[in-house]
Design a protein around this motif. Structure first.
Motif, PDB file in Angstrom:
ATOM      1  N   ALA A 155     109.231   1.022  37.260  1.00 38.04           N
ATOM      2  CA  ALA A 155     110.388   1.510  36.513  1.00 38.04           C
ATOM      3  C   ALA A 155     110.937   2.768  37.154  1.00 38.04           C
ATOM      4  N   VAL A 156     112.249   2.907  37.089  1.00 40.89           N
ATOM      5  CA  VAL A 156     112.907   4.166  37.424  1.00 40.89           C
ATOM      6  C   VAL A 156     113.653   4.636  36.187  1.00 40.89           C
ATOM      7  N   VAL A 157     113.448   5.887  35.840  1.00 41.43           N
ATOM      8  CA  VAL A 157     114.123   6.500  34.699  1.00 41.43           C
ATOM      9  C   VAL A 157     114.708   7.824  35.159  1.00 41.43           C
ATOM     10  N   GLY A 158     116.006   8.031  34.879  1.00 42.25           N
ATOM     11  CA  GLY A 158     116.618   9.311  35.193  1.00 42.25           C
ATOM     12  C   GLY A 158     117.732   9.192  36.202  1.00 42.25           C
ATOM     13  N   LYS A 159     117.829  10.193  37.047  1.00 38.86           N
ATOM     14  CA  LYS A 159     118.909  10.270  38.016  1.00 38.86           C
ATOM     15  C   LYS A 159     118.696   9.245  39.128  1.00 38.86           C
ATOM     16  N   TRP A 160     119.754   8.512  39.468  1.00 40.43           N
ATOM     17  CA  TRP A 160     119.711   7.514  40.525  1.00 40.43           C
ATOM     18  C   TRP A 160     120.375   8.058  41.795  1.00 40.43           C
ATOM     19  N   HIS A 161     121.673   8.150  41.787  1.00 41.99           N
ATOM     20  CA  HIS A 161     122.488   8.723  42.872  1.00 41.99           C
ATOM     21  C   HIS A 161     122.232   8.048  44.213  1.00 41.99           C
ATOM     22  N   LEU A 162     122.033   6.739  44.164  1.00 40.70           N
ATOM     23  CA  LEU A 162     121.870   5.941  45.373  1.00 40.70           C
ATOM     24  C   LEU A 162     122.876   4.800  45.420  1.00 40.70           C
TER      25      LEU A 162
ATOM     26  N   PRO B 278     129.024   2.243  46.489  1.00 39.37           N
ATOM     27  CA  PRO B 278     128.194   1.036  46.458  1.00 39.37           C
ATOM     28  C   PRO B 278     126.745   1.350  46.773  1.00 39.37           C
ATOM     29  N   ALA B 279     125.878   0.395  46.499  1.00 39.43           N
ATOM     30  CA  ALA B 279     124.441   0.582  46.681  1.00 39.43           C
ATOM     31  C   ALA B 279     124.124   0.988  48.111  1.00 39.43           C
ATOM     32  N   LEU B 280     123.363   2.054  48.245  1.00 40.68           N
ATOM     33  CA  LEU B 280     122.954   2.546  49.557  1.00 40.68           C
ATOM     34  C   LEU B 280     121.761   1.762  50.090  1.00 40.68           C
ATOM     35  N   ILE B 281     120.824   1.406  49.203  1.00 42.72           N
ATOM     36  CA  ILE B 281     119.652   0.613  49.585  1.00 42.72           C
ATOM     37  C   ILE B 281     119.943  -0.836  49.229  1.00 42.72           C
ATOM     38  N   LEU B 282     120.044  -1.690  50.216  1.00 40.00           N
ATOM     39  CA  LEU B 282     120.495  -3.056  49.998  1.00 40.00           C
ATOM     40  C   LEU B 282     119.360  -3.971  49.550  1.00 40.00           C
ATOM     41  N   PRO B 283     119.672  -4.996  48.775  1.00 40.14           N
ATOM     42  CA  PRO B 283     118.642  -5.963  48.386  1.00 40.14           C
ATOM     43  C   PRO B 283     117.924  -6.519  49.609  1.00 40.14           C
ATOM     44  N   GLY B 284     116.624  -6.699  49.487  1.00 41.22           N
ATOM     45  CA  GLY B 284     115.814  -7.166  50.593  1.00 41.22           C
ATOM     46  C   GLY B 284     115.164  -6.057  51.382  1.00 41.22           C
ATOM     47  N   THR B 285     115.618  -4.806  51.166  1.00 40.80           N
ATOM     48  CA  THR B 285     114.990  -3.670  51.834  1.00 40.80           C
ATOM     49  C   THR B 285     113.604  -3.435  51.245  1.00 40.80           C
TER      50      THR B 285
ATOM     51  N   VAL C 249     125.442  12.838  50.264  1.00 44.79           N
ATOM     52  CA  VAL C 249     125.730  12.996  48.839  1.00 44.79           C
ATOM     53  C   VAL C 249     126.871  12.060  48.463  1.00 44.79           C
ATOM     54  N   LEU C 250     126.591  11.100  47.581  1.00 49.13           N
ATOM     55  CA  LEU C 250     127.525  10.024  47.278  1.00 49.13           C
ATOM     56  C   LEU C 250     128.400  10.338  46.069  1.00 49.13           C
TER      57      LEU C 250
ATOM     58  N   PRO D  19     124.113   7.024  36.726  1.00 46.29           N
ATOM     59  CA  PRO D  19     124.496   6.444  38.016  1.00 46.29           C
ATOM     60  C   PRO D  19     124.449   7.425  39.177  1.00 46.29           C
ATOM     61  N   ALA D  20     124.893   8.664  38.951  1.00 44.59           N
ATOM     62  CA  ALA D  20     124.964   9.630  40.054  1.00 44.59           C
ATOM     63  C   ALA D  20     124.326  10.935  39.632  1.00 44.59           C
ATOM     64  N   THR D  21     125.149  11.909  39.220  1.00 39.15           N
ATOM     65  CA  THR D  21     124.660  13.213  38.802  1.00 39.15           C
ATOM     66  C   THR D  21     125.357  13.612  37.508  1.00 39.15           C
TER      67      THR D  21
END
Length: 506
Positions: free
Chosen positions: A125-132, A103-110, A97-98, A161-163
């Motif tokens: 598209a992603v809409v809504g809660k991110w928290h990553l 910083p971004a948990l899933i890095l570019p190129g993953t 839980v961040l 961004p989070a919660t």
């Protein structure tokens, strides 16, 4: 890891990717509706009687309802990470839980579910809660915010961004904070208080909803949050309008697709704290804000289904509804969720809840709806959200690159109702990593706390091993470990093998 896909010819793809009679002549749209803290017993189609969820019940009635589907973890960030990457969250020590400034948990190129579908020609598209997490550390919220969703396969993002209980309490659209006045820059801290910022701890008289534990820092909209934030007043979200905002952005995206296949990851905030549903839903459940947030979540589902039908694409759209983890009643605010719960059982027949090693931590609602393609019914197949990337890649005819999605199994046949068999085994992540093996549930010994008093949750930790036969003991009350020492040894060895290995996918 960079993406390298082998996209098959169109005819071969559609024959192989959708192994069913009368395969569609075009790629299906894919919508994942991701509830937040929605428990196994919180929906009508899973046995709830105190709260009405007609739109979700319709999904279940017309689709395939799973009784043994799991999030990867008993908390939000790890589950989201696993769903998008196909890697068990316990393999990444940062997948916890961040804070809102992580910083971004899933890095570019993953390689992600979004990047694979984008490579296949989908609009994503992603809409809504991110928290990553966002950015690369020491993020300036007043400038370009990256890396984020757009760097891991999404074409469009409108996110918190989070919660809802963590600052910053603003929306981010693609790479920028929405509605930010540059004369009122945003500052965020999760370590030191920011001078001049009013907190719930020091000014409880300013609160309209009081914390029950924690959640006593920066006050936004009369609710104290976790973390410190200053500035950005013009950009602050309105909690009561949040569900409608996310629906509006999701519908805009669906309308913009203009006949191209699309992938929408709609991650709602409902029913996470703080629970502040729109006035139109207040009092609808008779269970206070938590029940009303369930009603609002159901409304969201109805709006998405109606939009698909208006656009004439419902019969070519695969909808998956699920939740990031199990339920929690008191998760930090005095919102009468406990007092008004009555005989409602958020976890249904399961033991535990959010944060727990017991089944209610990760066994969640999971419904697959695809009119004309998925026959209505109920499935007892063991499946996990970590399997979505491999399964949906197979559906649309792309090959996973070597090393990508290392723990994602192709259970497409189970997901679309062509097979009653899912996984043979599944590790799940909470206080410890437990193991499902058929109908057996093994929880290894742990000296961590057995009970979370703040949330009233049995965490499932014990100094001795635990073994439950879920086929006859779904509530995990009869520990058989002392009677089945050889099975305990076998399952511990299997778990050790999983933890040592870099991947489980064949």
């Amino acid at each position: 890891m960079t993406i390298h896909l082998r996209v098959l010819g169109a005819v071969v793809v559609l024959c192989a990717a959708i192994p069913m009679k009368g395969a569609p002549a075009q790629l299906p749209n894919i919508v994942i509706i991701y509830g937040d803290d929605v428990g196994y017993g919180d929906l009508g189609c899973y046995g709830a009687t105190r709260v009405r969820t007609p739109h979700i019940d319709r999904l279940a009635r017309e689709g395939l309802r799973f009784t043994d589907a799991h999030s990867d973890a008993a908390t939000c960030t790890p589950s989201r990470y696993a769903l998008l990457t196909g890697q068990h969250s316990f393999r990444n020590p940062r997948a916890r839980v961040l804070p809102g400034d992580a910083p971004a948990l899933i890095l570019p190129g993953t390689v992600t579910l979004a990047s694979l579908l984008k490579e296949r020609g989908y609009q994503t598209a992603v809409v809504g809660k991110w928290h990553l997490g966002l950015g690369a550390g020491n993020l300036d919220w007043n400038g370009t915010i990256q890396p984020g969703p757009l760097e891991i396969g999404f074409d469009y993002a409108f996110i918190m961004p989070a919660t809802g209980d963590r600052v910053p309490c603003v929306y981010v659209e693609n790479h920028r904070v929405v509605g930010l006045d540059p004369r009122d820059p945003i500052s965020v801290s999760y370590t030191d208080p920011i001078p001049g910022v009013l907190t719930g701890r020091d000014h409880p008289e300013l609160l309209r909803m009081h914390p029950s534990h924690g959640h006593d820092q920066t006050i936004v909209n009369g609710v104290s949050r976790i973390g410190y934030m200053k500035g950005g007043n013009a950009a602050l979200w309105n909690d009561e309008d949040m569900a409608a905002m996310f629906v509006r952005k999701a519908l805009d995206f669906i309308r913009r697709t203009a006949g191209r296949p699309f992938f929408l990851f709609l991650a709602t905030h409902d029913i996470h704290v703080p629970r502040l549903p729109s006035a139109r839903f207040r009092g609808e459940s008779g269970m206070g804000p938590r029940g009303d947030a369930i009603v609002q979540f159901d409304w969201t589902v109805g709006e998405i289904l109606a939009a698909l039908e208006r656009q004439g694409v419902s019969r070519n759209t695969l909808v998956i509804l699920t939740s990031d983890n199990g339920p929690v009643v008191d998760d930090g605010y005095k919102d009468e969720a406990v007092e008004l719960l009555g005989d409602h059982k958020p976890a249904g027949p399961l033991r535990g809840g959010k944060y727990s090693n017991f089944e209610a931590g990760t066994r969640v609602p999971f419904i697959v709806w695809w009119p004309g393609r998925v026959r209505p019914g109920v499935s007892d197949a063991l499946v996990s959200q970590v399997d979505l990337i491999a399964s949906l890649s197979a559906l649309v005819g792309v090959s996973l690159p070597s090393g990508a999605a290392p723990d994602s199994f192709n259970v497409l046949a189970a997901l679309i109702g062509q097979s009653k068999k899912g996984r043979d085994f599944l590790p799940v992540n909470a206080s410890v990593v437990s193991l499902r093996y058929g109908s057996w549930k093994y929880i290894p010994p742990s000296n961590r706390p057995a009970y979370n008093k703040n949330t009233n949750t049995e965490l499932g930790n014990a100094p001795e091993p635990q073994l439950y036969d879920l086929s006859s003991d779904i509530g995990e009350r009869n520990n058989l470990a002392s009677r089945q020492p050889e099975l305990v040894k076998k399952l511990q060895q299997k778990l050790d093998e999983i933890l040592r290995s870099p991947q489980t996918r064949p």
